[in-house]
Design an enzyme around this catalytic site. Structure first.
Site, PDB file in Angstrom:
ATOM      1  N   ASP A 172       0.877  -1.319  -0.210  1.00  0.00           N
ATOM      2  CA  ASP A 172       0.131   0.011   0.013  1.00  0.00           C
ATOM      3  C   ASP A 172       0.784   1.261   0.068  1.00  0.00           C
ATOM      4  O   ASP A 172       0.499   2.420  -0.099  1.00  0.00           O
ATOM      5  CB  ASP A 172      -1.098   0.103   1.089  1.00  0.00           C
ATOM      6  CG  ASP A 172      -0.222  -0.082   2.455  1.00  0.00           C
ATOM      7  OD1 ASP A 172       0.933   0.073   2.564  1.00  0.00           O
ATOM      8  OD2 ASP A 172      -1.077   0.228   3.536  1.00  0.00           O
ATOM      9  N   SER A 173       2.320   0.932   0.183  1.00  0.00           N
ATOM     10  CA  SER A 173       3.167   2.183  -0.111  1.00  0.00           C
ATOM     11  C   SER A 173       2.809   2.830  -1.754  1.00  0.00           C
ATOM     12  O   SER A 173       3.406   3.864  -2.059  1.00  0.00           O
ATOM     13  CB  SER A 173       4.713   1.544  -0.138  1.00  0.00           C
ATOM     14  OG  SER A 173       4.916   0.552  -0.776  1.00  0.00           O
TER      15      SER A 173
ATOM     16  N   ASP B   4      -1.266  -6.185  -0.732  1.00  0.00           N
ATOM     17  CA  ASP B   4      -1.253  -5.198   0.767  1.00  0.00           C
ATOM     18  C   ASP B   4      -2.826  -4.892   0.820  1.00  0.00           C
ATOM     19  O   ASP B   4      -3.380  -3.997   0.016  1.00  0.00           O
ATOM     20  CB  ASP B   4      -0.542  -4.211   0.911  1.00  0.00           C
ATOM     21  CG  ASP B   4       0.207  -3.887   1.980  1.00  0.00           C
ATOM     22  OD1 ASP B   4      -0.200  -4.711   3.222  1.00  0.00           O
ATOM     23  OD2 ASP B   4       1.089  -3.002   2.115  1.00  0.00           O
TER      24      ASP B   4
ATOM     25  N   LYS C 271      -1.436  -9.369   2.622  1.00  0.00           N
ATOM     26  CA  LYS C 271      -0.709  -8.871   4.014  1.00  0.00           C
ATOM     27  C   LYS C 271      -1.603  -7.823   4.563  1.00  0.00           C
ATOM     28  O   LYS C 271      -2.474  -6.940   3.951  1.00  0.00           O
ATOM     29  CB  LYS C 271       0.713  -8.220   3.373  1.00  0.00           C
ATOM     30  CG  LYS C 271       1.549  -7.461   4.748  1.00  0.00           C
ATOM     31  CD  LYS C 271       2.754  -7.201   4.372  1.00  0.00           C
ATOM     32  CE  LYS C 271       2.595  -5.709   4.074  1.00  0.00           C
ATOM     33  NZ  LYS C 271       2.332  -4.567   4.760  1.00  0.00           N
TER      34      LYS C 271
ATOM     35  N   GLU D  49      -1.700  -5.273   8.516  1.00  0.00           N
ATOM     36  CA  GLU D  49      -1.080  -4.820   9.807  1.00  0.00           C
ATOM     37  C   GLU D  49      -1.725  -5.338  10.902  1.00  0.00           C
ATOM     38  O   GLU D  49      -2.838  -5.289  11.049  1.00  0.00           O
ATOM     39  CB  GLU D  49      -0.981  -3.289   9.415  1.00  0.00           C
ATOM     40  CG  GLU D  49      -0.147  -2.868   8.381  1.00  0.00           C
ATOM     41  CD  GLU D  49       0.140  -1.430   7.906  1.00  0.00           C
ATOM     42  OE1 GLU D  49      -0.383  -0.694   9.049  1.00  0.00           O
ATOM     43  OE2 GLU D  49       0.725  -0.895   7.153  1.00  0.00           O
TER      44      GLU D  49
ATOM     45  N   GLU E 246       8.611  -4.175  10.876  1.00  0.00           N
ATOM     46  CA  GLU E 246       9.098  -3.029  10.493  1.00  0.00           C
ATOM     47  C   GLU E 246       9.320  -2.082  11.412  1.00  0.00           C
ATOM     48  O   GLU E 246       8.681  -1.880  12.360  1.00  0.00           O
ATOM     49  CB  GLU E 246       8.017  -2.342   9.383  1.00  0.00           C
ATOM     50  CG  GLU E 246       8.212  -0.811   9.183  1.00  0.00           C
ATOM     51  CD  GLU E 246       7.473  -0.362   7.906  1.00  0.00           C
ATOM     52  OE1 GLU E 246       6.710  -0.896   7.535  1.00  0.00           O
ATOM     53  OE2 GLU E 246       7.665   0.887   7.434  1.00  0.00           O
TER      54      GLU E 246
HETATM   55  O1  KIV Z   1       3.500  -1.018   1.626  1.00  0.00           O
HETATM   56  C1  KIV Z   1       4.711  -1.491   1.769  1.00  0.00           C
HETATM   57  O2  KIV Z   1       5.442  -1.228   0.774  1.00  0.00           O
HETATM   58  C2  KIV Z   1       5.086  -2.391   2.858  1.00  0.00           C
HETATM   59  C3  KIV Z   1       6.363  -2.899   2.813  1.00  0.00           C
HETATM   60  C4  KIV Z   1       7.452  -1.821   2.560  1.00  0.00           C
HETATM   61  C5  KIV Z   1       6.539  -3.805   3.984  1.00  0.00           C
HETATM   62  O3  KIV Z   1       4.143  -2.668   3.706  1.00  0.00           O
END
Ligand code: KIV
Length: 279
Positions: free
Chosen positions: A45-46, A84, A114, A116, A183
């Site tokens: 989600d970056s 994510d 993924k 959190e 992280e």
């Molecule tokens: O969103 C992302 O890119 C991440 C990673 C950097 C672990 O959660």
């Protein structure tokens, strides 16, 4: 090469050397990451920041993520692709979490998701895993909790917060996660967590003792100009190379050096003459 599965990733736990994973957000970058032999691609989600230009990861939506995940799964022939789950796509209820995880698998062909959170997300992880979707957990500095953490701050620096983090890792393993991202935590704590759980730990800003590492595509390639996170090593300055290349293109167009004759199709002389004479 054969497509990598979560069993392959699980088998990397405690291997002699660490494994490298990376994010990607589109077909072309996924192909490149795959060609470099990276076993796991996270469509993080970056993307909110490096693709969509938001200030944090919080605003990105399911629909914005689904399009990116679909393009990555079309590009990644070998690597396992993890989608994510964006903010508020899983926190509200276990049912909602299962529904949205299912969208990533059904609509975008993701192999895993993924999310959190540690102890607090355990029920959501179990629900998704019971629906047949593998889950990668993410604990420590969890960027979706930006406001709750009062900014991006290293987590687990005191005895009690470090112990909470170990509890989180144990909880996500017990809930069924196949691996866990650590992280922004002290490297000694990441070592203890890595020794405590039997699933692979994947670190970012968590030191060298994790089973694997993860980085953001744009960060290691020097593509994201806004800031360089402390946890990143820039292996390239592709952003500068791209600006130079585009400037050369611009100069060539402005000075008539591009396009050349070879860059387009041509009419035969007699056709040109016929057009000109109107015959
Ligand atoms: O969103 C992302 O890119 C991440 C990673 C950097 C672990 O959660």
């Amino acid at each position: 090469m054969k497509k990598i599965t979560i069993d392959t990733i699980r088998s990397l736990k405690g291997a002699n050397s660490a494994f490298a994973t990376l994010t990607a957000y589109d077909f072309t970058s996924a192909k490149l990451v795959d060609q470099a032999g990276i076993p796991l691609i996270l469509v993080g989600d970056s993307a909110a920041m490096v693709v969509y230009g938001y200030d944090t990861t919080i605003p990105v939506s399911m629909d914005e993520m689904i399009f990116l995940v679909g393009s990555v799964t079309r590009g990644a022939e070998t690597a396992l692709v993890v989608a994510d789950m964006p903010f508020m796509s899983y926190q509200v209820s276990v049912e909602n979490a299962i529904f949205n995880a299912g969208r990533f698998v059904k609509e975008a062909n993701a192999q895993a998701v993924k999310l959190e959170g540690g102890v607090n997300s355990a029920d959501h992880i179990t629900g998704i895993v019971n629906a047949g979707i593998p889950v990668m957990a993410h604990i420590g500095l969890t960027p979706q909790s930006f406001h709750q953490m009062s900014g991006y701050k290293v987590q687990g620096k005191t005895k009690s917060t470090a112990e909470q983090l170990i509890e989180d890792a144990v909880a996500v393993e017990a809930a069924g996660a196949f691996s866990v991202v650590l992280e922004g935590i002290p490297s000694e704590l990441a070592k203890i967590v890595t020794e405590t759980v039997s699933i692979p730990t994947v670190g970012i800003g968590a030191g060298p003792y994790c089973d694997g590492q993860i980085q953001v595509f744009h960060d290691i390639l020097g593509l994201f100009g806004t800031f360089v996170p402390k946890h990143t090593k820039q292996y390239s300055k592709l952003g500068e190379n791209i600006v130079d290349t585009i400037s050369q293109y611009r100069a060539d167009v402005e000075t008539g050096k591009f396009p050349e004759a070879k860059h387009s199709a041509h009419l035969k002389e007699e056709i040109i003459n016929a057009i000109r004479s109107g015959s």
